[in-house]
Design a protein around this motif. Structure first.
Motif, mmCIF file in Angstrom:
data_model
loop_
_atom_site.group_PDB
_atom_site.id
_atom_site.type_symbol
_atom_site.label_atom_id
_atom_site.label_comp_id
_atom_site.label_asym_id
_atom_site.label_seq_id
_atom_site.Cartn_x
_atom_site.Cartn_y
_atom_site.Cartn_z
ATOM 1 N N LEU A 185 0.948 -1.421 -0.654
ATOM 2 C CA LEU A 185 0.069 -0.172 0.373
ATOM 3 C C LEU A 185 0.393 1.251 -0.086
ATOM 4 O O LEU A 185 1.744 1.818 0.745
ATOM 5 N N ASP A 186 0.880 2.138 -1.439
ATOM 6 C CA ASP A 186 1.734 3.086 -1.283
ATOM 7 C C ASP A 186 0.493 4.764 -1.631
ATOM 8 O O ASP A 186 0.316 4.561 -2.061
ATOM 9 N N PRO A 187 1.258 5.459 -1.037
ATOM 10 C CA PRO A 187 0.960 6.732 -1.471
ATOM 11 C C PRO A 187 0.362 7.177 -3.219
ATOM 12 O O PRO A 187 -0.386 7.816 -3.193
ATOM 13 N N ALA A 188 1.247 6.717 -3.761
ATOM 14 C CA ALA A 188 1.266 7.047 -5.033
ATOM 15 C C ALA A 188 -0.083 6.051 -5.622
ATOM 16 O O ALA A 188 0.200 6.814 -6.869
ATOM 17 N N MET A 189 -0.311 5.188 -4.427
ATOM 18 C CA MET A 189 -2.041 4.726 -5.308
ATOM 19 C C MET A 189 -2.930 5.350 -5.581
ATOM 20 O O MET A 189 -3.487 5.832 -6.746
ATOM 21 N N ARG A 190 -2.089 6.622 -4.494
ATOM 22 C CA ARG A 190 -3.884 7.836 -4.649
ATOM 23 C C ARG A 190 -3.429 8.540 -6.544
ATOM 24 O O ARG A 190 -4.828 8.489 -7.128
ATOM 25 N N GLY A 191 -2.128 9.009 -6.066
ATOM 26 C CA GLY A 191 -2.345 9.531 -7.965
ATOM 27 C C GLY A 191 -2.420 8.714 -9.380
ATOM 28 O O GLY A 191 -3.010 8.975 -9.625
ATOM 29 N N TRP A 192 -2.173 7.460 -8.562
ATOM 30 C CA TRP A 192 -2.861 6.674 -10.142
ATOM 31 C C TRP A 192 -4.273 6.656 -10.078
ATOM 32 O O TRP A 192 -5.362 6.212 -11.542
ATOM 33 N N MET A 193 -5.266 6.990 -9.054
ATOM 34 C CA MET A 193 -6.700 7.003 -9.592
ATOM 35 C C MET A 193 -7.468 7.510 -9.593
ATOM 36 O O MET A 193 -8.632 7.627 -10.325
ATOM 37 N N ASN A 194 -6.077 9.017 -10.318
ATOM 38 C CA ASN A 194 -6.993 10.112 -10.924
ATOM 39 C C ASN A 194 -6.131 10.169 -12.209
ATOM 40 O O ASN A 194 -5.475 9.457 -12.992
ATOM 41 N N GLU A 195 -7.091 10.440 -13.250
ATOM 42 C CA GLU A 195 -6.862 10.951 -14.503
ATOM 43 C C GLU A 195 -5.805 12.142 -14.654
ATOM 44 O O GLU A 195 -5.373 12.500 -14.415
ATOM 45 N N GLY A 196 -5.717 12.380 -16.136
ATOM 46 C CA GLY A 196 -4.936 12.706 -16.479
ATOM 47 C C GLY A 196 -3.047 11.839 -16.506
ATOM 48 O O GLY A 196 -2.842 11.093 -15.999
ATOM 49 N N LYS A 197 -2.366 13.311 -16.983
ATOM 50 C CA LYS A 197 -1.686 12.179 -17.887
ATOM 51 C C LYS A 197 0.245 12.263 -16.617
ATOM 52 O O LYS A 197 -0.008 13.914 -15.640
ATOM 53 N N SER A 198 0.730 11.561 -16.046
ATOM 54 C CA SER A 198 1.660 11.547 -15.049
ATOM 55 C C SER A 198 2.553 10.399 -15.197
ATOM 56 O O SER A 198 2.630 10.170 -16.769
ATOM 57 N N TYR A 199 3.263 9.845 -14.691
ATOM 58 C CA TYR A 199 4.494 8.983 -15.088
ATOM 59 C C TYR A 199 4.143 7.375 -15.088
ATOM 60 O O TYR A 199 4.780 6.703 -15.774
ATOM 61 N N ILE A 200 3.040 7.423 -15.203
ATOM 62 C CA ILE A 200 1.742 5.829 -15.920
ATOM 63 C C ILE A 200 0.771 6.023 -15.712
ATOM 64 O O ILE A 200 0.149 7.433 -15.195
ATOM 65 N N ARG A 201 0.490 5.212 -16.713
ATOM 66 C CA ARG A 201 -1.140 5.769 -16.929
ATOM 67 C C ARG A 201 -2.225 5.594 -15.793
ATOM 68 O O ARG A 201 -1.553 4.738 -15.061
ATOM 69 N N PRO A 202 -3.276 6.096 -15.840
ATOM 70 C CA PRO A 202 -3.978 6.190 -14.505
ATOM 71 C C PRO A 202 -4.972 4.316 -14.481
ATOM 72 O O PRO A 202 -5.142 3.984 -16.154
#
Lengths: 340, 340
Positions: free
Chosen positions: B51-68
């Motif tokens: 369980l990682d804080p980054a997972m919260r980011g993966w749940m968002n739409e939009g361009k990031s360092y990895i696809r949502p």
């Protein structure tokens, strides 16, 4: 030449620390007799003053990369002048010199930080511009911190300003795609038509983000920031992978009376594995020679155009002319000429 | 072992993009039959979820360092499990493996991004923590981006968290002075007493700026930021000349429904010729082996303490346990154990 004792030295001393934009009341205009050089000193008759956004920072209290100008002290400024009396073994009467002589008509110097300049090969104002601190800042900021590769996209803000106009041209010399951000159609035209930028964005009338999408479709590899504020924030949102942001200045913030606005899009640095790095030109003092030689070569070949905006005003015009920097009145290096 | 067709795969799929803190309604809990491995595939019985804080980011739409993560897709997660069926030449039944198996009890894999793990030399949860992505993040972020020198001052935020607790210990191994910032007296005690930090600052009750003045009187040479927000801003105001800020995360901002707060003190980067650089651990994939070997050596020598916070809850506990990350409930790596 008059004898030294007959000369009067007009000068601007810092009278108060400005809140927001500097006011007339922040200055004390004073007339003093000119001092005789002591042993190891020389006297400079100042002809040109360098006007720089950084000067606004020097007027503030508090820790920075250089100590603040003290209340009552002659305002710090880069300048060009001629040696008119000397008891210094390295500087002779008649030589033209560049140094931090301050906002005054005459300055005594012990030679520290003073360079001889050759006014035969370039006009004096160039030694405050492309061949002076301005050129050094552009050169080291772009090449050492920005590290652009041929074919990469370089964006510079304050692009019609002293540093920005050189940065963009240097990036073109490295075969980059160069986009300038400046205020007003006339400045933007000049960037493209006269200085060879690939595109220019007028932040006063264009949608900067949309224009960046158009002109930098693959993102921004190097961003040279002279302005901070909303423009920095917008460019951050368009960084390419591995981008380098060079923090050179933040002119939009210098006269703020509110808190500085931090770049809300800073996490773009994380997503894009990008960096944002501050630079202060004084750190490169031992390499000024290398840069000056290269810049002078490009100037001589006509591959670099030095733009100076010389105001012929006398020293009295200093307070108003300084404000031109913040209203965006100047194109290229702003120089106040105080004597022929 | 049951035959595969008798097995049920419980899983959490993303049902909606959260606004702020993830809610139960953002998840779809589903029971599916387990799939048979095709040629070149194997089936993993998942035992531990990362369980990682980054997972919260993966749940968002939009361009990031990895696809949502797409709506309807099994939530992405690192995990440990055991191969229970295989038609893959490199992975045999009974082997323990680590990979991005997702929030589910069983996962089919073609072996991409999957590592074998030796559960004999370290417990499975360590391969999600100090010997997994957490350790890699700390190792490369600190050593490659932060580049601390012996005697320098290193500050890490989220210091009692998975990455932070390793970063601080690695900096001690490099003979740095290490200051952790964490929430609560108990976490701070642990950093100093058990993990060997030189000092800890409790951001919930201390004046962080004042404590930094006390514990880092010469300024901060390396700041490893896991939290963003006000703490980043405060540490920026205390940078030493030439400081390196490593942007690893911004947990304070992930559940924001307001605009992200940019660091108002970013001009400290300029004044101090400092840099702020983002890092994403996936970029170092070709050097994971180097880091894993070194980290395993330090663990074996007792010079590095792996802290894991293992929740024994079964997969049903996933939504609540994820929230523990944001309430600061965990010390060290948060792992959800879903089976023995």
């Amino acid at each position: 030449m008059s004898t030294l004792t007959e000369l009067t030295n007009h000068q601007f001393r810092l009278a108060a620390r400005p809140k927001g934009m500097p006011q007339h009341t922040d200055w004390e205009y004073r007339a003093e007799p000119v001092g005789e050089p002591g042993e190891g000193q020389f006297l400079v008759e100042v002809s040109h003053l360098s006007l720089d956004p950084a000067m606004r920072g020097w007027m503030n209290e508090g820790k920075s990369y250089i100590r603040p100008v003290r209340i009552g002290e002659v305002m710090r400024a880069g300048a060009i002048g001629k040696v008119i009396a000397s008891r210094h073994q390295d500087f002779a009467v008649g030589e033209h010199v560049s140094g931090m002589f301050g906002v005054q008509e005459y300055a005594l110097s012990d030679g520290r930080g003073v360079q001889r300049v050759d006014t035969g090969s370039a006009p004096p104002e160039s030694y405050l511009g492309a061949l002076g601190m301005t050129g050094m800042t552009a050169y080291f900021g772009l090449f050492d911190i920005g590290r652009p590769e041929p074919g990469q996209t370089v964006v510079v803000s304050g692009a019609a300003g002293a540093v920005g106009s050189v940065v963009g041209q240097l990036a073109k010399l490295k075969d980059c795609r160069v986009i300038g951000i400046a205020g007003g159609a006339e400045k933007c035209r000049l960037l493209v038509d006269e200085l060879g930028f690939d595109a220019a964005i007028d932040y006063k009338s264009d949608d900067v983000k949309q224009e960046l999408r158009t002109h930098a479709p693959d993102g921004v590899d190097v961003y040279f920031d002279n302005v901070g504020g909303d423009i920095l924030d917008t460019v951050l949102s368009r960084l390419a992978l591995g981008a380098r942001v060079v923090l050179c200045g933040a002119i939009s913030q210098y006269n703020n009376t509110d808190e500085v606005k931090g770049p809300a899009n800073y996490l773009s640095l994380l997503v894009n594995r990008a960096s944002m790095t501050g630079m202060v030109v004084f750190d490169y003092a031992d390499r000024y020679g290398e840069a000056a030689a290269e810049l002078a070569g490009w100037l001589a070949e006509g591959r670099l155009h030095a733009r100076e905006h010389v105001v012929e005003g006398g020293i009295d015009a200093f307070p108003e002319t300084l404000l031109d920097l913040f209203s965006g009145a100047n194109v290229g290096k702003l120089v106040l000429k105080i004597r022929d």
